[in-house]
Design a protein around this motif. Structure first.
Motif, PDB file in Angstrom:
ATOM      1  N   UNK A 197       0.802  -1.228   0.000  1.00 39.42           N
ATOM      2  CA  UNK A 197       0.000   0.000   0.000  1.00 39.42           C
ATOM      3  C   UNK A 197       0.833   1.275   0.000  1.00 39.42           C
ATOM      4  N   UNK A 198       2.052   1.213   0.522  1.00 44.50           N
ATOM      5  CA  UNK A 198       2.884   2.414   0.594  1.00 44.50           C
ATOM      6  C   UNK A 198       3.465   2.802  -0.750  1.00 44.50           C
ATOM      7  N   UNK A 199       3.502   1.867  -1.704  1.00 40.96           N
ATOM      8  CA  UNK A 199       4.048   2.181  -3.027  1.00 40.96           C
ATOM      9  C   UNK A 199       3.028   2.019  -4.145  1.00 40.96           C
ATOM     10  N   UNK A 200       1.939   1.306  -3.900  1.00 39.34           N
ATOM     11  CA  UNK A 200       0.918   1.129  -4.935  1.00 39.34           C
ATOM     12  C   UNK A 200       0.252   2.462  -5.240  1.00 39.34           C
ATOM     13  N   UNK A 201       0.016   2.781  -6.501  1.00 41.36           N
ATOM     14  CA  UNK A 201      -0.581   4.070  -6.845  1.00 41.36           C
ATOM     15  C   UNK A 201      -2.012   4.189  -6.353  1.00 41.36           C
ATOM     16  N   UNK A 202      -2.461   5.416  -6.214  1.00 42.82           N
ATOM     17  CA  UNK A 202      -3.837   5.641  -5.789  1.00 42.82           C
ATOM     18  C   UNK A 202      -4.833   4.993  -6.739  1.00 42.82           C
ATOM     19  N   UNK A 203      -4.439   4.794  -7.998  1.00 38.00           N
ATOM     20  CA  UNK A 203      -5.336   4.157  -8.964  1.00 38.00           C
ATOM     21  C   UNK A 203      -5.699   2.740  -8.583  1.00 38.00           C
ATOM     22  N   UNK A 204      -4.978   2.129  -7.617  1.00 37.67           N
ATOM     23  CA  UNK A 204      -5.360   0.803  -7.128  1.00 37.67           C
ATOM     24  C   UNK A 204      -6.715   0.835  -6.436  1.00 37.67           C
ATOM     25  N   UNK A 205      -7.281   2.021  -6.256  1.00 38.91           N
ATOM     26  CA  UNK A 205      -8.649   2.138  -5.741  1.00 38.91           C
ATOM     27  C   UNK A 205      -9.642   1.398  -6.624  1.00 38.91           C
ATOM     28  N   UNK A 206      -9.280   1.140  -7.884  1.00 35.81           N
ATOM     29  CA  UNK A 206     -10.197   0.403  -8.763  1.00 35.81           C
ATOM     30  C   UNK A 206     -10.390  -1.031  -8.280  1.00 35.81           C
ATOM     31  N   UNK A 207      -9.482  -1.567  -7.467  1.00 36.74           N
ATOM     32  CA  UNK A 207      -9.579  -2.962  -7.037  1.00 36.74           C
ATOM     33  C   UNK A 207     -10.739  -3.177  -6.071  1.00 36.74           C
ATOM     34  N   UNK A 208     -10.864  -2.398  -4.970  1.00 38.56           N
ATOM     35  CA  UNK A 208     -12.071  -2.556  -4.159  1.00 38.56           C
ATOM     36  C   UNK A 208     -13.336  -2.154  -4.906  1.00 38.56           C
ATOM     37  N   UNK A 209     -13.234  -1.163  -5.794  1.00 42.41           N
ATOM     38  CA  UNK A 209     -14.416  -0.801  -6.583  1.00 42.41           C
ATOM     39  C   UNK A 209     -14.879  -1.983  -7.424  1.00 42.41           C
ATOM     40  N   UNK A 210     -13.940  -2.648  -8.079  1.00 49.29           N
ATOM     41  CA  UNK A 210     -14.275  -3.786  -8.929  1.00 49.29           C
ATOM     42  C   UNK A 210     -14.935  -4.895  -8.119  1.00 49.29           C
ATOM     43  N   UNK A 211     -14.340  -5.238  -6.981  1.00 53.97           N
ATOM     44  CA  UNK A 211     -14.887  -6.330  -6.178  1.00 53.97           C
ATOM     45  C   UNK A 211     -16.250  -5.977  -5.611  1.00 53.97           C
ATOM     46  N   UNK A 212     -16.391  -4.764  -5.089  1.00 54.31           N
ATOM     47  CA  UNK A 212     -17.650  -4.416  -4.443  1.00 54.31           C
ATOM     48  C   UNK A 212     -18.756  -4.097  -5.442  1.00 54.31           C
ATOM     49  N   UNK A 213     -18.394  -3.857  -6.697  1.00 53.97           N
ATOM     50  CA  UNK A 213     -19.400  -3.581  -7.723  1.00 53.97           C
ATOM     51  C   UNK A 213     -19.835  -4.858  -8.446  1.00 53.97           C
ATOM     52  N   UNK A 214     -18.885  -5.699  -8.790  1.00 58.50           N
ATOM     53  CA  UNK A 214     -19.195  -6.877  -9.605  1.00 58.50           C
ATOM     54  C   UNK A 214     -19.230  -8.176  -8.808  1.00 58.50           C
TER      55      UNK A 214
END
Length: 502
Positions: A197-214
């Motif tokens: 999490x300390x180096x992953x880009x903020x765009x990794x926010x798509x991962x919880x979005x993907x799981x919680x949406x689909x």
């Protein structure tokens, strides 16, 4: 085709339907890549991915390659709750599968009023990042000019005092979620994909979005059942498989790939070569030779993490109402991030505990549980890189001690775990390296950080050679591997004019 991983098999089935004669050469004795099963005494455990997200990817594969749909070949069920989270302060929350309002209500009830609204506002920004990056990062071939993807699509909050957008997942949690437990929730999604999490880009926010949406899905018999079904579909389309056949070289003639050479001395001609093996391994083992450094294929440099999985055979049945997936968050997230950055596992890692209620994976009256932690690929006492297993190949006492800490953490998810334990099996990045050729687990393609989290493009620098699977576009994960196979097949069948799925 080199390797029988999920991405390569997805490409093989599609190419066979398009009229190509496909032969897959796999250096090990089985298919599936990292999607494996460990079995002993009637217990079975997934040692790779434990859940499927975006099942539409494999529904499309089965639709395009035969008459039987995916659900007729694999029994898929939605996991509900999608996940249970246990935090260091003792609070816990169960999040429903694919329900935004249910998630808000659950967070407010467990973490206090306003928690759900902050998480929902974060997911709205994650949705913006998803909409901006979905097609180029998932559905289209990686463009030759990746400069637009080097910028992070995650937007800064539109209100409040913050004007500068967060740059990492950890910073999003600290600045925008403003609750250590919500921040840990977000960190957990990144860690599950092998990201620090300390180096992953903020765009990794798509991962919880993907799981919680689909949603999150489970295959009866474990996720290995999905690999079995894809393999059977390949056989039905007359794809040939040759196991225990190591490819040592991609043969080049006239400036393009013209076949492969095998370790037993055989040479096989081909119009196209698809490499499903890890790109770092192809480079490391000189299976493909590039004359100039600027011709080397890109592969992710943003992380070099692997997974330790502890398979637990437990006496007694799973209690009623037990969650399929529980994330037990670290009591020292800052220490965990520092340990990952420093190349050593943390004192108490975040662990994911999977407890499938599946009679195909356990004897009657007992339970099979897997506990997984994201760790540096190098091991317990030194750094490592994408190719090797580092200290995970030795240091048995340190490995056992780390597994003890994982099991201790898992006790927060499994009542009476210690008393019920019959035996355990510990699997490290050294096992991953043996099975796949690389100790670390590739993450999904992500925009931002100057392109550090972009994988290799599907067309290799050598014409006629293509990359499929987790180390190539669009990156790691079951769904992403299936997308990679679809992109490679489209590029071969339609050529340079192929622009991705529509």
């Amino acid at each position: 085709m080199i390797g029988a991983g999920m991405g390569a098999m997805a490409a093989a089935a599609r190419l066979a339907v398009a009229g190509h004669r496909v032969t897959v050469y796999e250096r090990t004795g089985t298919y599936g890549g990292a999607v494996r099963r460990f079995a002993r005494d009637g217990f079975g455990f997934d040692t790779g991915p434990g859940l499927l997200h975006l099942p539409a990817v494999y529904r499309d594969l089965f639709l395009k390659t035969g008459k039987e749909p995916l659900e007729r070949c694999v029994e898929l069920t939605q996991v509900d709750p999608a996940s249970r989270h246990v935090f260091p302060d003792g609070t816990a929350v169960s999040l429903p599968n694919a329900s935004r309002s249910g998630t808000v209500e659950a967070l407010d009830g467990a973490l206090g009023p306003g928690s759900g609204d902050r998480w929902a506002a974060f997911l709205n920004r994650a949705r913006d990042a998803w909409d901006r990056s979905r097609r180029p990062l998932l559905e289209e071939p990686l463009p030759a000019d990746v400069s637009p993807l080097t910028r992070d699509p995650y937007p800064a909050p539109r209100t409040g005092l913050l004007r500068r957008g967060a740059t990492t997942v950890a910073e999003v949690g600290r600045r925008e979620l403003r609750d250590e437990r919500l921040a840990a929730l977000l960190d957990g999604y990144a860690l599950a994909y092998g990201l620090d999490p300390a180096s992953a880009p903020a765009s990794a926010a798509v991962l919880p979005y993907m799981e919680q949406t689909f949603g999150s899905w489970y295959a009866r018999g474990g996720m290995r059942a999905l690999a079995d079904a894809v393999y059977e579909r390949c056989l039905a389309r007359r794809v040939a498989f040759v196991f225990d056949a190591e490819v040592t070289e991609v043969v080049e003639e006239g400036g393009r790939a013209a076949g492969v050479a095998l370790a037993d001395g055989r040479a096989v001609e081909a119009d196209h070569v698809v490499a499903g093996a890890p790109v770092p391994a192809l480079y490391r083992d000189q299976v493909v030779t590039w004359q100039r450094q600027d011709e080397w294929p890109r592969y992710q440099t943003g992380a070099a993490t692997g997974r330790v999985t502890v398979c637990l055979a437990l006496r007694g049945a799973r209690e009623a109402g037990a969650a399929h997936r529980t994330v037990v968050h670290s009591a020292d997230p800052a220490g965990e991030r520092a340990a990952l950055a420093g190349g050593a596992p943390g004192a108490r890692p975040t662990v994911v505990v999977l407890r499938p209620d599946d009679d195909l994976l356990r004897p009657d009256g007992h339970e099979a549980v897997t506990v997984t932690a994201t760790v540096p690929a190098g091991g317990v006492d030194g750094p490592g890189g994408p190719g090797g297993a580092g200290a995970w190949g030795g240091g048995e006492e340190a490995v056992a001690a780390f597994a003890d800490r994982m099991v201790e953490a898992a006790g927060a998810a499994v009542p009476g775990l210690r008393e019920r334990l019959l035996w355990r099996e510990v699997r490290t990045p050294a096992d991953t390296a043996t099975e796949t050729g690389a100790a670390c687990v590739p993450g999904p393609a992500l925009a931002g950080v100057g392109g550090a989290f972009l994988p290799a493009a599907n067309p290799a620098p050598l014409p006629g050679l293509y990359f499929a699977g987790g180390w190539s576009h669009p990156g790691g994960g079951l769904a992403h591997a299936g997308m990679s196979g679809a992109l490679v097949a489209g590029l071969i069948v339609e050529g340079a004019d192929f622009r991705g799925s529509r």
